[in-house]
Design an enzyme around this catalytic site. Structure first.
Site, PDB file in Angstrom:
ATOM      1  N   HIS A 119     -56.907 -27.060 -48.786  1.00 43.00           N
ATOM      2  CA  HIS A 119     -55.516 -26.608 -48.834  1.00 43.00           C
ATOM      3  C   HIS A 119     -54.893 -26.824 -47.464  1.00 43.00           C
ATOM      4  O   HIS A 119     -55.512 -26.556 -46.444  1.00 43.00           O
ATOM      5  CB  HIS A 119     -55.455 -25.121 -49.205  1.00 43.00           C
ATOM      6  CG  HIS A 119     -54.072 -24.643 -49.521  1.00 43.00           C
ATOM      7  ND1 HIS A 119     -53.552 -24.646 -50.798  1.00 43.00           N
ATOM      8  CD2 HIS A 119     -53.095 -24.166 -48.732  1.00 43.00           C
ATOM      9  CE1 HIS A 119     -52.317 -24.177 -50.776  1.00 43.00           C
ATOM     10  NE2 HIS A 119     -52.008 -23.879 -49.532  1.00 43.00           N
ATOM     11  N   ASP A 172     -48.180 -14.920 -57.010  1.00 43.57           N
ATOM     12  CA  ASP A 172     -47.835 -15.722 -55.827  1.00 43.57           C
ATOM     13  C   ASP A 172     -46.545 -16.506 -56.066  1.00 43.57           C
ATOM     14  O   ASP A 172     -45.742 -16.673 -55.150  1.00 43.57           O
ATOM     15  CB  ASP A 172     -48.981 -16.679 -55.467  1.00 43.57           C
ATOM     16  CG  ASP A 172     -48.647 -17.473 -54.214  1.00 43.57           C
ATOM     17  OD1 ASP A 172     -48.489 -16.841 -53.149  1.00 43.57           O
ATOM     18  OD2 ASP A 172     -48.489 -18.706 -54.301  1.00 43.57           O
ATOM     19  N   ARG A 226     -40.117 -14.927 -50.708  1.00 42.04           N
ATOM     20  CA  ARG A 226     -40.356 -15.115 -49.267  1.00 42.04           C
ATOM     21  C   ARG A 226     -39.568 -16.310 -48.741  1.00 42.04           C
ATOM     22  O   ARG A 226     -39.017 -16.288 -47.643  1.00 42.04           O
ATOM     23  CB  ARG A 226     -41.852 -15.337 -49.011  1.00 42.04           C
ATOM     24  CG  ARG A 226     -42.677 -14.073 -49.169  1.00 42.04           C
ATOM     25  CD  ARG A 226     -44.165 -14.388 -49.162  1.00 42.04           C
ATOM     26  NE  ARG A 226     -44.627 -15.004 -47.952  1.00 42.04           N
ATOM     27  CZ  ARG A 226     -45.700 -15.798 -47.868  1.00 42.04           C
ATOM     28  NH1 ARG A 226     -46.427 -16.058 -48.941  1.00 42.04           N
ATOM     29  NH2 ARG A 226     -46.063 -16.314 -46.723  1.00 42.04           N
ATOM     30  N   SER A 268     -51.805 -15.373 -49.966  1.00 38.91           N
ATOM     31  CA  SER A 268     -51.213 -16.346 -50.894  1.00 38.91           C
ATOM     32  C   SER A 268     -52.168 -17.533 -51.104  1.00 38.91           C
ATOM     33  O   SER A 268     -52.487 -17.918 -52.229  1.00 38.91           O
ATOM     34  CB  SER A 268     -49.872 -16.819 -50.319  1.00 38.91           C
ATOM     35  OG  SER A 268     -49.456 -18.025 -50.880  1.00 38.91           O
ATOM     36  N   LYS A 272     -55.066 -18.243 -54.519  1.00 42.50           N
ATOM     37  CA  LYS A 272     -54.980 -19.449 -55.357  1.00 42.50           C
ATOM     38  C   LYS A 272     -56.290 -20.240 -55.325  1.00 42.50           C
ATOM     39  O   LYS A 272     -56.765 -20.735 -56.342  1.00 42.50           O
ATOM     40  CB  LYS A 272     -53.823 -20.337 -54.886  1.00 42.50           C
ATOM     41  CG  LYS A 272     -52.470 -19.803 -55.319  1.00 42.50           C
ATOM     42  CD  LYS A 272     -51.323 -20.640 -54.801  1.00 42.50           C
ATOM     43  CE  LYS A 272     -51.085 -20.456 -53.337  1.00 42.50           C
ATOM     44  NZ  LYS A 272     -49.853 -20.931 -52.796  1.00 42.50           N
TER      45      LYS A 272
HETATM   46  N1  URA Z   1     -48.871 -22.131 -48.402  1.00 41.98           N
HETATM   47  C1  URA Z   1     -49.093 -21.222 -49.390  1.00 41.98           C
HETATM   48  O1  URA Z   1     -49.639 -21.550 -50.439  1.00 41.98           O
HETATM   49  N2  URA Z   1     -48.706 -19.953 -49.174  1.00 41.98           N
HETATM   50  C2  URA Z   1     -48.111 -19.540 -48.044  1.00 41.98           C
HETATM   51  O2  URA Z   1     -47.795 -18.371 -47.924  1.00 41.98           O
HETATM   52  C3  URA Z   1     -47.873 -20.500 -47.035  1.00 41.98           C
HETATM   53  C4  URA Z   1     -48.275 -21.791 -47.227  1.00 41.98           C
END
Ligand code: URA
Length: 408
Positions: free
Chosen positions: A81, A160, A167, A182, A186
């Protein structure tokens, strides 16, 4: 009760699992309003969260939806990620390299509301590429070709999606506890055994310095420990855009060039090799040096390129049909000298103005537009040389060359 919870965070006190659960699930089911959640999120941005609060929030996020289980697929499943950057198309190079070396890659990516699209938007620039695979289709594909690149299912961490959307419009993205919960929720819900995080630092990223990035990385490692997942992280620069291209179709084409061996050394290629080596080291339980040799070979002998072609064709895409606008506009240098800086944020804003990203949720991304740099940092230029090519559709924004390029 809700006011008490918000007020407790305002004065910097620790909240219990029960309080966080009440607040966040209340938001999901409509009992907590946008302005109350916004106020709470801002209090978190200012006062932070303890580890216990972050662990609780991550669990609340994960429990808001389904979790996938790929334990029936043999091999260590490694996921990656990125915290997001300008021209970040590393997935299109890294994922096929890792899959070509026998490590199962099941990558579920998101869309972007930033300067350009997210990984899924970029994939949609390939005509016909299917980005909404069902769990059954994912299982079949990973068994058949060891490699899946698809969108996030609607049932995966729905919390999320709504919190991130809020956000994004309330200046509450830049918070280490919120970013950590967050991302990790995931990644854990998507069933990976091991997770690599690419934490970007610079003016085109959410974090501006390495100390913050290390804090975020260490926190994600601690969350991973709780769920029995090995987490590693790499801190990478985002003051300069990655590689030459920023824009959806353009980025896919650049990634293909790297896989074809046409580009062998620049900030994008070097990062791809580093991330791939880390993932292969995790997936095969070998040292990073050993992994790096395998990674380089998989590019040189085109096995990674062929893996990407196999993926695209399996998911219905036509690799010879990638959206690129045929209307171009050239940016020329206004002086002689050496390029010492290319401002990632300014390039991101330019790509957004051209239509490569979304300013509002309802906007439609134009896959064919974007910026292709003709020169990178360190290159010498003469007055009149082409610095960048804009792929445009209808509008060409005003461009302040000196804000984008520093030439000394
Ligand atoms: N990427 C994400 O998936 N969540 C965040 O809060 C920031 C970057």
């Amino acid at each position: 009760m809700i006011l008490d919870i918000i007020d407790k965070k305002r004065v910097g006190k620790e909240l219990s699992y029960k309080e966080l659960d009440y607040l966040f699930n209340g938001y999901l089911n409509g009992d907590v309003c946008d302005y109350q959640m916004s106020s709470f999120l801002m209090a978190v941005c200012i006062n932070g969260m303890t580890d216990e609060e972050v662990f609780a929030l991550t669990k609340i996020f994960i429990d808001s939806g389904d979790s996938l289980d790929f334990s029936s697929i043999p091999g260590i499943k490694v996921d990656k990620h990125s915290t997001g950057g300008i021209g970040d198309k590393t997935t299109f190079v890294v994922a096929p390299i890792v899959a070509s070396l026998g490590i199962p890659v099941i990558k579920m990516s998101g869309r972007g509301l930033g300067y350009t699209g997210g990984t899924i938007d970029k994939l949609e620039s390939i005509k016909g590429y299917k980005v909404d695979l069902s769990e059954k289709e994912i299982m079949k594909q990973v068994k058949d070709i060891n490699f899946v690149l698809t969108g996030q299912s609607h049932d995966l961490v729905p919390m999320d999606k709504v919190i991130y959307a809020l956000r994004d419009v309330t200046a509450t993205v830049k918070s280490i506890p919120l970013i950590a919960s967050s991302i990790m929720s995931k990644k854990i819900a998507s069933g990976a055994d091991k997770i690599l995080i690419d934490i970007k630092v610079g003016n085109g990223a959410f974090l501006s310095n390495k100390e913050e990035a290390k804090k975020l990385g260490d926190l994600m490692v601690r969350i991973g420990n709780i769920y029995g997942r090995e987490v590693r992280y790499v801190i990478s620069d985002m003051n300069t855009p990655l590689g030459y291209s920023v824009g959806n179709g353009l980025e896919v084409i650049e990634a293909l060039d790297v896989l074809k061996g046409k580009e062998t050394s620049n900030n994008f290629v070097n990062l791809c090799i580093d991330l791939s080596s880390e993932m292969v080291s995790m997936g095969l339980n070998i040292s990073k040096d050993e992994a790096r040799k395998l990674v380089v070979k998989s590019i040189e002998d085109k096995t990674a390129y062929n893996k990407f072609l196999e993926l695209v064709s399996y998911q219905g895409g036509d690799i010879n049909n990638i959206s690129i606008s045929n209307k171009k506009c050239i940016i020329k240098s206004n002086k002689n000298g050496e390029i010492t800086k290319i401002n990632a944020l300014e390039i991101g804003k330019l790509a957004l103005e051209l239509g490569a990203g979304k300013k509002n949720i309802k906007d439609k991304i134009d896959y064919g537009v974007g910026v292709r740099l003709n020169k990178l940092i360190g290159e010498k230029v003469k007055k009149g040389d082409t610095l960048a090519t804009l792929y445009v559709n209808n509008k060409v924004p005003n461009i302040d060359i000196d804000k984008i390029f520093t030439i000394c």
